[in-house]
Write an enzyme that holds these catalytic residues in place. Structure first.
Site, PDB file in Angstrom:
ATOM      1  N   LYS A  73       0.750  -1.073  -0.020  1.00  8.27           N
ATOM      2  CA  LYS A  73       0.019   0.078   0.058  1.00  8.27           C
ATOM      3  C   LYS A  73       0.828   1.400  -0.037  1.00  8.27           C
ATOM      4  CE  LYS A  73      -4.284  -1.855   2.329  1.00  8.27           C
ATOM      5  NZ  LYS A  73      -5.197  -1.651   3.229  1.00  8.27           N
ATOM      6  N   ASP A 109     -10.309   3.433   2.036  1.00  8.21           N
ATOM      7  CA  ASP A 109     -10.718   2.583   3.470  1.00  8.21           C
ATOM      8  C   ASP A 109     -11.266   3.780   4.416  1.00  8.21           C
ATOM      9  OD1 ASP A 109      -9.425   0.233   3.122  1.00  8.21           O
ATOM     10  OD2 ASP A 109      -7.286   0.993   3.782  1.00  8.21           O
ATOM     11  N   ALA A 134      -2.207   2.120  15.830  1.00  9.82           N
ATOM     12  CA  ALA A 134      -1.554   3.305  15.027  1.00  9.82           C
ATOM     13  C   ALA A 134      -0.951   2.864  13.872  1.00  9.82           C
ATOM     14  CB  ALA A 134      -0.519   3.891  16.031  1.00  9.82           C
ATOM     15  N   THR A 159       2.787   0.626  21.237  1.00  6.98           N
ATOM     16  CA  THR A 159       3.860   1.336  21.124  1.00  6.98           C
ATOM     17  C   THR A 159       3.511   2.683  21.050  1.00  6.98           C
ATOM     18  OG1 THR A 159       4.542  -0.683  19.537  1.00  6.98           O
ATOM     19  CG2 THR A 159       5.889   1.360  19.661  1.00  6.98           C
ATOM     20  N   GLU A 161       5.438   5.384  20.601  1.00  6.00           N
ATOM     21  CA  GLU A 161       6.017   6.228  19.707  1.00  6.00           C
ATOM     22  C   GLU A 161       5.187   6.305  18.447  1.00  6.00           C
ATOM     23  OE1 GLU A 161       7.589   3.759  21.277  1.00  6.00           O
ATOM     24  OE2 GLU A 161       8.551   5.037  22.714  1.00  6.00           O
TER      25      GLU A 161
HETATM   26  P1  ATR Z   1      -2.579  -2.279   9.559  1.00  8.75           P
HETATM   27  O1  ATR Z   1      -2.080  -1.522   8.245  1.00  8.75           O
HETATM   28  O2  ATR Z   1      -3.623  -2.842   9.267  1.00  8.75           O
HETATM   29  O3  ATR Z   1      -3.075  -1.164  10.703  1.00  8.75           O
HETATM   30  P2  ATR Z   1      -0.127  -2.424  11.024  1.00  8.75           P
HETATM   31  O4  ATR Z   1       0.385  -1.074  10.462  1.00  8.75           O
HETATM   32  O5  ATR Z   1       0.888  -3.726  10.979  1.00  8.75           O
HETATM   33  O6  ATR Z   1      -1.536  -2.905  10.155  1.00  8.75           O
HETATM   34  O7  ATR Z   1      -0.546  -2.079  12.399  1.00  8.75           O
HETATM   35  C1  ATR Z   1      -1.177  -2.920  13.345  1.00  8.75           C
HETATM   36  C2  ATR Z   1      -1.420  -2.264  14.694  1.00  8.75           C
HETATM   37  O8  ATR Z   1      -1.983  -3.454  15.624  1.00  8.75           O
HETATM   38  C3  ATR Z   1      -0.510  -1.783  15.352  1.00  8.75           C
HETATM   39  O9  ATR Z   1      -0.819  -0.599  15.970  1.00  8.75           O
HETATM   40  C4  ATR Z   1      -0.068  -2.716  16.334  1.00  8.75           C
HETATM   41  O10 ATR Z   1       0.609  -2.019  17.555  1.00  8.75           O
HETATM   42  P3  ATR Z   1       2.120  -1.965  17.714  1.00  8.75           P
HETATM   43  O11 ATR Z   1       2.144  -0.447  16.834  1.00  8.75           O
HETATM   44  O12 ATR Z   1       2.403  -1.890  18.962  1.00  8.75           O
HETATM   45  O13 ATR Z   1       2.709  -2.973  16.926  1.00  8.75           O
HETATM   46  C5  ATR Z   1      -1.409  -3.369  16.690  1.00  8.75           C
HETATM   47  N1  ATR Z   1      -1.253  -4.608  17.264  1.00  8.75           N
HETATM   48  C6  ATR Z   1      -1.322  -5.879  16.723  1.00  8.75           C
HETATM   49  N2  ATR Z   1      -1.453  -6.545  17.332  1.00  8.75           N
HETATM   50  C7  ATR Z   1      -1.883  -6.454  18.671  1.00  8.75           C
HETATM   51  C8  ATR Z   1      -2.185  -6.838  20.025  1.00  8.75           C
HETATM   52  N3  ATR Z   1      -2.219  -8.182  20.182  1.00  8.75           N
HETATM   53  N4  ATR Z   1      -2.507  -6.031  20.927  1.00  8.75           N
HETATM   54  C9  ATR Z   1      -2.400  -4.576  20.684  1.00  8.75           C
HETATM   55  N5  ATR Z   1      -2.204  -4.053  19.588  1.00  8.75           N
HETATM   56  C10 ATR Z   1      -1.868  -4.881  18.727  1.00  8.75           C
END
Ligand code: ATR
Length: 287
Positions: A73, A109, A134, A159, A161
């Site tokens: 993307k 989206d 995020a 996370t 940040e």
């Molecule tokens: P997308 O493009 O679908 O949003 P992504 O960019 O990989 O996918 O983002 C996934 C999000 O889900 C992130 O915010 C991730 O948190 P981190 O930034 O800390 O990695 C969050 N995420 C994934 N699994 C999680 C879980 N088990 N509990 C809480 N947050 C989760």
């Protein structure tokens, strides 16, 4: 009626890696049949190194356009001639339209998220919203809510940040909206009571195969009077939505956004009004 593919058929598809489980071919082909138009939608697996030749190939093969899914993307953006505001601001493209040899990039989206919310009977103007996650999906949701003049949006992520970066990035574009971020902890979530009108889960927590996982830890009370919207559509009744239902709160599942982002892409390519009920049914049958 069935598809009758010939030399005159207009072609679209989805590029990503993997694309084997995508519901989009089923959703769009069902729509083309229902509309009675000579179009076909094919899955196009494209690996990381092949994004540019794949795009050139689409044009060479006279494709009308394509959807773009994980992990391309962002990567496709540098090869496109023009980007919609949503694509520019969210930093991601999920739909390409090729017109007169030029590549136009869109992000459907955000509009998909909003149209699904509207269809469920809600308008987020003036709302205070907590967005869990995020990543790319969160970015589209925050953009959509800000465009609809939500009053305050708090991005809550594991996370911190990453949440700070997202908020920082969008704050300049939407100076009138209170944008904040917090760390995703039980303590943060327990303070949301009375402070939010809607909680949106954009994380993958709860998505198949982790169906027993929720971004909301068990035992942490849910904010009373908030709507719970989960972007996850596999399964439709996620653990988070089950928690919200058990607390008597209204819920919105991820199917509407899946259908509406596809509908917007279909309308962009074909100019036809998307047959939403047919697309929704096709997705349900594909689960
Ligand atoms: P997308 O493009 O679908 O949003 P992504 O960019 O990989 O996918 O983002 C996934 C999000 O889900 C992130 O915010 C991730 O948190 P981190 O930034 O800390 O990695 C969050 N995420 C994934 N699994 C999680 C879980 N088990 N509990 C809480 N947050 C989760």
């Amino acid at each position: 009626m069935e598809q009758n593919i010939s030399g005159k058929t207009s072609l679209v598809g989805v590029i990503g890696w993997p694309v084997g489980h995508s519901l989009s071919p089923r959703m769009h082909n069902s729509a083309f049949v229902a509309l009675g138009i000579d179009w076909a939608y094919v899955p196009l697996p494209v690996c990381h190194d092949d994004v540019e030749p794949a795009l050139r190939g689409l044009a060479a093969l006279n494709f009308i356009g394509a959807n773009v899914t994980v992990p391309h993307k962002q990567a496709v953006m540098r090869y496109l001639d023009e980007l919609s505001d949503a694509a520019k601001i969210t930093g991601a493209v999920n739909t390409i339209h090729i017109r007169d040899g030029k590549f136009y990039g869109y992000n459907t989206d955000a509009i998909g998220f909003l149209n699904a919310l509207r269809e469920a009977g809600y308008r987020p103007k003036g709302w205070r919203v907590a967005v869990l996650g995020a990543g790319g999906a969160a970015r589209a949701v925050v953009y959509a809510l800000a465009r609809e003049e939500a009053a305050a949006i708090t991005v809550i992520n594991r996370t911190a940040e990453r949440a700070a970066f997202l908020v920082d990035d969008l704050a300049d574009t939407f100076p009138d909206i209170t944008l904040g971020f917090e760390l995703l902890t039980a303590e943060t979530l327990s303070t949301l009571d009375g402070r939010v009108d809607m909680v949106v889960n954009t994380t993958s927590a709860g998505m198949y195969p982790q169906v027993n996982v929720s971004p909301w830890p068990a035992g942490v009370p849910l904010p009373k009077q908030a709507i719970f919207y989960d972007l996850v559509y596999n399964p439709l009744r996620t653990m988070l939505l089950q928690q919200a239902e058990a607390a008597g709160l209204p819920t919105v599942d991820g199917l509407g956004m899946l259908v509406h982002q596809g509908a917007f892409a279909l309308q962009t390519w074909t100019g036809c009004e998307a047959p939403l009920a047919v697309m929704r049914q096709a997705c349900l049958e594909g689960f």
